[in-house]
Write a protein that holds these residues in place. Structure first.
Motif, PDB file in Angstrom:
ATOM      1  N   GLU A  71       0.461   5.464  -0.386  1.00 46.03           N
ATOM      2  CA  GLU A  71      -1.104   6.524   0.043  1.00 46.03           C
ATOM      3  C   GLU A  71      -0.899   7.934  -1.108  1.00 46.03           C
ATOM      4  O   GLU A  71       0.777   8.300  -1.408  1.00 46.03           O
ATOM      5  CB  GLU A  71      -0.832   7.705   1.342  1.00 46.03           C
ATOM      6  CG  GLU A  71      -2.096   7.505   1.753  1.00 46.03           C
ATOM      7  CD  GLU A  71      -2.527   8.338   3.011  1.00 46.03           C
ATOM      8  OE1 GLU A  71      -1.868   8.815   2.968  1.00 46.03           O
ATOM      9  OE2 GLU A  71      -3.380   7.492   3.828  1.00 46.03           O
ATOM     10  N   GLY A 107       0.852  -1.276  -0.192  1.00 50.95           N
ATOM     11  CA  GLY A 107      -0.048  -0.088  -0.238  1.00 50.95           C
ATOM     12  C   GLY A 107       1.270   1.272  -0.007  1.00 50.95           C
ATOM     13  O   GLY A 107       2.102   1.430   0.606  1.00 50.95           O
ATOM     14  N   ARG A 128      -5.643   6.154  -0.955  1.00 50.23           N
ATOM     15  CA  ARG A 128      -4.620   5.145  -0.332  1.00 50.23           C
ATOM     16  C   ARG A 128      -4.699   3.801  -1.761  1.00 50.23           C
ATOM     17  O   ARG A 128      -5.904   3.383  -1.981  1.00 50.23           O
ATOM     18  CB  ARG A 128      -4.843   4.088   1.345  1.00 50.23           C
ATOM     19  CG  ARG A 128      -3.655   2.844   0.822  1.00 50.23           C
ATOM     20  CD  ARG A 128      -4.020   3.004   2.302  1.00 50.23           C
ATOM     21  NE  ARG A 128      -2.435   1.909   2.932  1.00 50.23           N
ATOM     22  CZ  ARG A 128      -1.656   2.506   3.386  1.00 50.23           C
ATOM     23  NH1 ARG A 128      -0.652   3.387   3.334  1.00 50.23           N
ATOM     24  NH2 ARG A 128       0.151   0.901   3.422  1.00 50.23           N
TER      25      ARG A 128
END
Length: 616
Positions: free
Chosen positions: A103, A101, A294
């Motif tokens: 952002e 992940g 995200r």
């Protein structure tokens, strides 16, 4: 394939993606049963019907064009992860998952005070005026002066600011360029590049203006309507408030200003007015906030006989969602399914992973990477090379597939063959089985796709591409137009190249000489060439342009610039972001010598660079 990044926001709950993906699998879309038990019931991983099913899923309307922050993009990630798991591949993401992940900023929104008063008249946000996404959030009180089209084009000897003192003032400028509606107008054609709104804002700022308002003149032939608040190529501020005002609102606030007559004088005269025309005093506040979401790369590892050498095979799976400014049909608010760009590359990636996982064990470990955020500016691959699942020093090469679904006349482009001395012979040797491709093999590792992130870290790369077409970045890039027999052959060919790459050590070759295409490091569509390699994944809050390297033998290299330098100033112009930097390259000519100030190891350093000419 990545173009100029544009962004919008919607943060989807994780469970929403799982529900959508589970519904699609559970409904038997592919005949695989539930997501957890998904298998490929075909004897050949490269069977065209199998590839058709995968592209059909990824490019289905239900996935909403796989735009950033949408449930459709999350569903695509879950689908890819499920297929990696079904093939028996190990998770290589965060916390023993298939997902890595990160952002990103995908847009801006109004926040705080947004107000405009001109000559005592209050104007309403989104009815009378709007802010541009590249506006600086700040408040100014200053007189408004008319500055023609707000264009400076030294090469054309056109300068709307000549003879005008706009220091400390807000400039009112016309949209577009003189003679915009007249395609036969020679001046109009020359000034189109200088009419970019961000470029106008930079010119206004550099002339000393503290704000820029834009109005659509009636002679432009374009409707007088406010657009939508968009991030406009990356949300980086130009340093001053910027926005658009409607003609009716301007007429109400400043009835003495005849925009139609002023525009007619410039257009018919073919030159700037050369005089300051005061509109009135203004009190203007712009308040914008960044919108974050995200995204996830999907990563899987197939251990090989030599775990200390890892081949990365990748493709991006994100696309444009409902379009936006990256779309080549910008006024069409429709699903952009992105079947070729890049459901085709993702399907090929999954097929190759399935084939390798079936055995025998490969000579090297293979990391299969489905990147997100490519359309936002190689964000996902940029994040990966900074936080790799396996050390980059173990990475032997990166093979990238982006738009491999439109094979025509047997023509296949393989870019990046100059990045390793062995690549040309290796790729040519792989082109032996079955009907041969008409290969185009050339180029360094720069280009608008994820392989560039790896090349900037000194990893040899190859980029496979079946060519551009008229459906690129349009709602018409649909699954029915993919050549599945051709996609099958391309996927099998990339597999053969991948096997060959593992059998022979590669000798990395850095890029040298002028760049051949767009961008400064990846090429130059500008008037001059410096030969820097910007780090496009730099922290968005870092002011300046961070370099990941320079092209060997180029002007930047000769001047002493190096990777890790932060360019903060060029001559008298402060460089806040990549748009300020490219503005310099667009407005200066080969042979000019510029003072470049960089921040290196915490200290400012001045260097002298003589601009070169881009490669034709």
């Amino acid at each position: 394939m990545q173009a100029v990044p544009r962004r919008r926001d919607f943060v989807a709950p994780r469970h929403a993606a799982a529900v959508l993906a589970g519904a699609l699998f559970g409904a038997g879309v592919w005949g695989f049963g539930s997501m957890a038990g998904a298998t490929i019931a075909v004897p050949n991983a490269f069977a065209p019907d199998s590839l058709r099913a995968m592209v059909g899923y990824l490019a289905a309307d239900r996935l909403q064009g796989r735009g950033p922050g949408t449930p459709g993009l999350d569903a695509a990630a879950e689908y890819i992860a499920a297929r990696f798991k079904a093939a028996g591949l190990e998770p290589a993401g965060d916390g023993d998952t298939y997902f890595q992940g990160f952002e990103v900023t995908i847009g801006v929104r109004p926040e705080g005070r947004n107000a405009l008063r001109i000559a005592g008249h209050d104007l309403e946000l989104n009815r009378d005026w709007m802010a541009y996404g590249f506006a600086e959030s700040s408040a100014v009180e200053a007189p408004v002066v008319f500055a023609g089209y707000g264009i400076r084009a030294p090469k054309t000897h056109y300068d709307d600011y000549a003879g005008l003192d706009v220091k400390g003032k807000i400039v009112l400028v016309l949209r577009f360029e003189p003679g915009h509606a007249d395609s036969a107008n020679a001046l109009q054609a020359q000034l189109v590049p200088a009419a970019d709104l961000r470029r106008k804002a930079i010119e206004a700022r550099e002339a000393g203006a503290v704000g820029m308002l834009v109005v659509t003149g009636p002679a432009s032939g374009e409707p007088d309507r406010l657009g939508k608040l968009r991030a406009d190529t990356g949300y980086y501020s130009t340093g001053i408030p910027c926005g658009q005002i409607g003609r009716d609102a301007l007429a109400k606030a400043a009835p003495g200003i005849d925009i139609a007559a002023l525009q007619k004088r410039i257009d018919q005269g073919g030159k700037p007015l050369g005089e300051a025309i005061v509109v009135g005093d203004a009190d203007w506040a712009v308040g914008l906030a960044k919108q974050r979401t995200r995204l996830r790369n999907v990563l899987a590892l197939l251990p090989g006989l030599d775990p200390h050498h890892v081949l990365v095979i990748g493709a991006h799976y994100d696309h444009l969602g409902m379009g936006g400014e990256n779309s080549l049909a910008p006024d069409a608010h429709e699903i952009h399914n992105g079947a070729d760009d890049n459901a085709s590359g993702t399907a090929a990636l999954l097929a190759i992973a399935r084939d390798f996982a079936a055995g025998p064990k490969p000579a090297q470990s293979i990391l299969f990477a489905a990147f997100s955020g490519e359309e936002l500016g190689l964000v996902g691959s940029g994040h990966y090379v900074k936080q790799p699942s396996v050390p980059l020093e173990f990475t032997t090469a990166m093979l990238n597939m982006d738009m491999v679904g439109r094979l025509r006349d047997r023509k296949l482009m393989v870019y990046g063959t100059d990045t390793a001395k062995e690549f040309n012979a290796l790729v040519d040797a792989a082109n032996t089985a079955g009907p041969k491709f008409q290969l185009t093999m050339k180029g360094d590792g720069y280009g608008p796709s994820d392989h560039m992130s790896f090349f900037e870290k000194n990893v040899p790369v190859l980029h496979f591409f079946t060519g551009a077409h008229t459906d690129y970045h349009k709602p018409t890039d649909d699954a029915a137009l993919v050549n599945y027999d051709g996609l099958s052959e391309v996927a099998a060919f990339v597999t053969e190249v991948a096997r060959a790459v593992q059998d022979k050590p590669l000798t990395f070759a850095a890029a040298t000489g002028p760049a051949p295409s767009s961008g400064d490091g990846g090429g130059s569509s500008f008037g001059s060439y410096l030969g820097t390699i910007p780090d496009y994944s730099q922290d968005e809050n870092l002011k300046g342009v961070l370099l990941s390297g320079v092209r060997a033998g180029g002007p930047a290299d000769k001047a002493g610039l190096q990777g890790g330098d932060l360019i903060v100033k060029i001559d008298a112009m402060t460089i806040g972001n990549i748009y300020d930097y490219t503005h310099v390259l667009k407005t200066h000519q080969p042979g000019e010598t510029l003072k470049i100030t960089v921040l290196r190891a915490g200290a400012l350093k001045d260097l002298q660079a003589t601009l070169g000419a881009p490669k034709k």
